[in-house]
Design an enzyme around this catalytic site. Sequence first.
Site, PDB file in Angstrom:
ATOM      1  CE1 TYR A   1      -4.339  -1.411   0.168  1.00 46.54           C
ATOM      2  CE2 TYR A   1      -3.123  -3.127   1.322  1.00 46.54           C
ATOM      3  CZ  TYR A   1      -4.258  -2.703   0.657  1.00 46.54           C
ATOM      4  OH  TYR A   1      -5.301  -3.567   0.475  1.00 46.54           O
TER       5      TYR A   1
ATOM      6  CD  GLU B   1      -6.160  -6.361   1.900  1.00 45.91           C
ATOM      7  OE1 GLU B   1      -4.936  -6.182   2.113  1.00 45.91           O
ATOM      8  OE2 GLU B   1      -6.823  -5.647   1.117  1.00 45.91           O
TER       9      GLU B   1
END
Length: 399
Positions: free
Chosen positions: A98, A140
């Site tokens: 990310y 996640e």
Amino acid sequence: MLSEQSAATVRATLPVVGAAIGEITERFYAGMFEAHPELLRDLFNRGNQAAGTQRQALAGSIAGFATYLVEHPDERPDAMLSRIAHKHASLGVAPEQYKVVHEHLFAAIVAVLGDAVTAEVAAAWDEVYWLMANALIAIEKRLYDENADDGSLRPWVVTERVEETADVATFRIRPADGAPLPNFRAGQYVSVGVELPDGARQIRQYSLSSAPGSPVRQISVKRVGADENGATPEGEVSSHLHAHVREGSVLQVSAPYGDLVLDDTDAPLLLASAGIGVTPMIAMLEQLAVSGHKAPVTVVHADRSPAEHALRAEHERFAGELADAETHFWYERPEPGHPAERTGLVDLSGVTVRPGTHAYLCGPLPFMRAVRTQLLEKGVPASDIHYEVFGPDLWLAQD
């Protein structure tokens, strides 16, 4: 959620960012893949990149998330986030990735919008990004923990290959190390990774097309051909599986993921599919038959022809094993010997949709939009209509 100051800035700049989001995402992917070519080679779907559909999906998700934050400041679009997180988990996406996305996305925003990106604007959109990213990272992690999964693909052996239609093959698989079959819920999918001739490792998701209690797992794969105008290339992984994978072959397979799963409910159900979207519906139907579901089940399917209707025998058999079920099949090209079938596109006007129905949809986006519209007109609440998109989720991008 979003701070008041940032919410005001995002609300004011949404039209500008929204108008440029397509160019922003194009620059973003180009910059990221130039800096990290391994991501395109081994993680991202090269076919979706070539067709531009991944860019559309990313643009839709960013704009959709930001819009939701400013319109619902005390809420979060968990349905959208869950769908994305399940896909990411099946690919083994890690938190540090990310940061890579953030770096190249904001470089693209500055490159496209230039002086319009003041410090205040940058800070507001940075807050939007990390709200979305951190939410996905948390979801996640929970998914990885629930599956005792480290995000890696593991070897599974093909025990049988079955030709369903000219373009659909079923592969029955088991863990190569003999480990117990992992649990999953009917409707979920796995990622399958293959090494292609150029050395790339490409990954695709395929629904598990048998019920959780089956002694082996199976996926049913449609060979994806290039479209006539060349906008969408031939499917790299599906073509590889059809051409090279036989009994005894070893596939790299992920843990099961996906949020299109049957609720634990006694409500009436409607399972609507088109084309290869039939695969999660077969698993659901088999699970309902095994569990002795008593409430009404309406099965709807659309295909080009009976010969191209993959898993049709299972479709009919599992529906026939239910206490109260009816099937409705539509074909663009009916064939002799199938006089009871309907011609053309799905039309629910003559189909009974009972009060309290929960609907599950899977197939091409135009099909699901049409069925969803008809269900809403018949009084099914939007919250009771669930869907799965194969490939990039363009629902938000096209709203």
